[in-house]
Design a protein around this motif. Structure first.
Motif, PDB file in Angstrom:
ATOM      1  N   GLY A  20     -19.444 -36.206  48.585  1.00 31.64           N
ATOM      2  CA  GLY A  20     -18.924 -35.567  49.274  1.00 31.64           C
ATOM      3  C   GLY A  20     -17.236 -35.395  48.944  1.00 31.64           C
ATOM      4  O   GLY A  20     -16.832 -35.720  49.026  1.00 31.64           O
ATOM      5  N   SER A  21     -16.956 -34.540  50.581  1.00 32.95           N
ATOM      6  CA  SER A  21     -16.166 -33.726  50.875  1.00 32.95           C
ATOM      7  C   SER A  21     -14.764 -35.249  51.447  1.00 32.95           C
ATOM      8  O   SER A  21     -15.044 -36.093  51.335  1.00 32.95           O
ATOM      9  CB  SER A  21     -15.520 -33.551  52.230  1.00 32.95           C
ATOM     10  N   CYS A  22     -13.948 -35.331  50.166  1.00 30.21           N
ATOM     11  CA  CYS A  22     -13.042 -35.934  50.217  1.00 30.21           C
ATOM     12  C   CYS A  22     -11.607 -35.892  49.354  1.00 30.21           C
ATOM     13  O   CYS A  22     -11.830 -35.222  48.693  1.00 30.21           O
ATOM     14  CB  CYS A  22     -13.217 -37.431  49.821  1.00 30.21           C
ATOM     15  N   ASP A  23     -10.693 -36.737  49.201  1.00 24.91           N
ATOM     16  CA  ASP A  23      -9.388 -36.409  48.587  1.00 24.91           C
ATOM     17  C   ASP A  23     -10.289 -36.711  47.080  1.00 24.91           C
ATOM     18  O   ASP A  23      -9.191 -35.969  45.900  1.00 24.91           O
ATOM     19  CB  ASP A  23      -8.584 -37.245  49.071  1.00 24.91           C
ATOM     20  N   LEU A  24     -10.854 -36.755  46.420  1.00 23.67           N
ATOM     21  CA  LEU A  24     -11.937 -37.398  44.826  1.00 23.67           C
ATOM     22  C   LEU A  24     -11.640 -35.713  44.931  1.00 23.67           C
ATOM     23  O   LEU A  24     -11.854 -35.262  43.195  1.00 23.67           O
ATOM     24  CB  LEU A  24     -12.699 -37.815  45.189  1.00 23.67           C
ATOM     25  N   SER A  25     -11.551 -34.218  45.799  1.00 21.47           N
ATOM     26  CA  SER A  25     -12.819 -32.913  45.132  1.00 21.47           C
ATOM     27  C   SER A  25     -11.482 -32.206  46.168  1.00 21.47           C
ATOM     28  O   SER A  25     -12.175 -30.888  45.680  1.00 21.47           O
ATOM     29  CB  SER A  25     -13.593 -33.323  46.134  1.00 21.47           C
ATOM     30  N   VAL A 260     -28.328 -36.660  47.601  1.00 23.49           N
ATOM     31  CA  VAL A 260     -27.041 -37.604  48.439  1.00 23.49           C
ATOM     32  C   VAL A 260     -25.476 -37.366  48.111  1.00 23.49           C
ATOM     33  O   VAL A 260     -26.069 -36.654  47.608  1.00 23.49           O
ATOM     34  CB  VAL A 260     -27.698 -38.770  47.984  1.00 23.49           C
ATOM     35  N   GLU A 261     -25.026 -37.121  49.353  1.00 22.96           N
ATOM     36  CA  GLU A 261     -23.385 -37.417  48.741  1.00 22.96           C
ATOM     37  C   GLU A 261     -22.661 -38.675  48.752  1.00 22.96           C
ATOM     38  O   GLU A 261     -23.069 -40.366  49.815  1.00 22.96           O
ATOM     39  CB  GLU A 261     -23.007 -36.694  50.148  1.00 22.96           C
ATOM     40  N   VAL A 262     -21.746 -39.401  48.018  1.00 25.78           N
ATOM     41  CA  VAL A 262     -21.376 -40.016  47.618  1.00 25.78           C
ATOM     42  C   VAL A 262     -19.894 -40.103  47.438  1.00 25.78           C
ATOM     43  O   VAL A 262     -19.407 -38.580  47.859  1.00 25.78           O
ATOM     44  CB  VAL A 262     -22.060 -40.927  46.156  1.00 25.78           C
ATOM     45  N   VAL A 263     -18.829 -40.908  48.408  1.00 25.04           N
ATOM     46  CA  VAL A 263     -17.739 -41.119  48.864  1.00 25.04           C
ATOM     47  C   VAL A 263     -17.450 -42.270  48.280  1.00 25.04           C
ATOM     48  O   VAL A 263     -16.867 -42.644  47.204  1.00 25.04           O
ATOM     49  CB  VAL A 263     -17.403 -40.111  49.608  1.00 25.04           C
ATOM     50  N   SER A 264     -17.644 -43.309  49.224  1.00 19.65           N
ATOM     51  CA  SER A 264     -16.887 -44.284  49.172  1.00 19.65           C
ATOM     52  C   SER A 264     -17.286 -45.657  48.173  1.00 19.65           C
ATOM     53  O   SER A 264     -16.282 -45.842  47.269  1.00 19.65           O
ATOM     54  CB  SER A 264     -17.763 -45.509  50.311  1.00 19.65           C
TER      55      SER A 264
END
Ligand SMILES: Cc1cc2nc3c(=O)[nH]c(=O)nc-3n(C[C@H](O)[C@H](O)[C@H](O)COP(=O)(O)O)c2cc1C
Length: 323
Positions: A20-25, A260-264
């Motif tokens: 998912g959208s976050c600073d890891l991308s 599914v989207e994963v972030v945390s």
């Protein structure tokens, strides 16, 4: 066909895990790491309407001349977009997985034109992150929903790549609202976004924030709504918030999510945790004797189960009866 392959918004995904959208991308190097860890697609860090506007504002305060202000304003807009376009172009050259651009917006205004550039430079799809706190006492639910509809209509006019929207659950008639969005021919709906939530430190009399990262316990909300809606609407649904394990992902697929989207979980552990999630999904498929995940998607959505009320049961009656 790979047994984990799925299709979301017309995009062929080698498995159901999207970062998912976050600073890891937010850079090509990070996207390469995400691909190496096994993710099937990545949503880029959002371009924030507010971010662009506030940068423009802070520079405006240093600038006295209107001409200069206009120049700076245009520069910032172009620059933000250029950085973003750069990431899309280079990521497309360096990785094979679909790149989904993300735009955080709250008005159907000039940002919509960014889409032309984003798609021209190779983004495979766009995810809209629209959230407007319904805190205006003069605006009723219908007026709030109309803002979303107007944004989607305007975006769909410009976009020639698939468009999804990531929603919050703060809608009084959520099922009806999602159905209306689907009728506007959105390609994907992501349920749900998770926000920065304010808290107050009563000793320091200061604002703090609640936890930044989700846990698996938060999965029940996307699970409920995907289970209720997946069979009712044409638009593909994707789960977001609380997917931390292979087991969590399987639950969402059973309820009807296409992916599914994963972030945390990636912040709490590391990006390479995707490999474990994928292994666990594979193992579960084998143990449950499914040939591939297309047989799993929607198998436990509301119309498919004997007691559909489980998705709508909101009170603890059953729980208290047992005790
Ligand atoms: C550090 C961080 C940054 C995020 N940035 C964005 C963002 O730029 N755009 C966006 O749409 N969502 C953003 N999100 C929200 C995530 O994409 C996701 O919807 C949310 O974290 C719930 O998924 P999770 O339970 O897997 O964390 C961010 C989340 C985190 C933790």
């Amino acid at each position: 066909m790979d047994k984990l392959a799925t299709k979301y918004m017309g995009l062929e995904l080698k498995n159901p895990i999207i970062v998912g959208s976050c600073d890891l991308s937010n850079s090509v190097e990070k996207i390469k790491r995400i691909e190496k860890a096994g993710a099937a697609a990545v949503v880029l860090k959002s371009i924030f309407e507010e971010q662009i506007m506030s940068e423009a504002k802070s520079l405006r305060s240093h600038s006295k001349h209107t001409e200069e202000y206009d120049y700076i304003n245009n520069y910032i807009r172009a620059h933000n977009l250029d950085d973003y376009i750069h990431i899309i172009e280079n990521a497309k050259a360096e990785v094979d997985i679909p790149i989904i651009a993300s735009i955080n917006c709250s008005t159907p205004s000039e940002w919509v034109n960014y889409i032309k550039k984003i798609q021209k430079h190779g983004a495979d799809a766009i995810e809209l992150n629209v959230f407007i706190i319904p805190g205006d006492i003069n605006k009723d639910g219908r007026q709030m929903e109309n803002i979303y509809f107007n944004i989607v209509r305007k975006v769909k006019k410009v976009a020639n790549i698939p468009v999804s929207i990531k929603l919050s659950s703060y809608f009084s008639g959520l099922a009806n609202f999602v159905d209306k969005l689907s009728i506007l021919r959105l390609d994907g709906i992501v349920l749900f976004n998770r926000f920065y939530n304010p808290d107050i430190d009563i000793h320091k009399m200061e604002f703090t924030s609640t936890t930044t990262y989700s846990t698996s316990r938060e999965l029940s909300q996307p699970l409920r709504w995907i289970g209720i809606l997946s069979d009712k609407i044409e638009t593909d649904l994707v789960a977001s918030t609380g997917v931390h394990t292979g087991e969590d992902a399987v639950k969402c697929l059973l309820a009807g999510a296409k992916a599914v989207e994963v972030v945390s979980v990636l912040y709490k552990k590391k990006v390479e945790e995707i490999e474990n999630i994928l292994n666990d999904i594979s193992l579960w498929l084998d143990q449950s004797r499914f040939d591939d995940i297309t047989q799993v998607i929607g198998k436990m959505s509301k119309p498919q189960i004997q007691d559909p009320s489980v998705y709508e049961r909101a009170q603890f009656i059953k729980y208290f009866h047992k005790r």
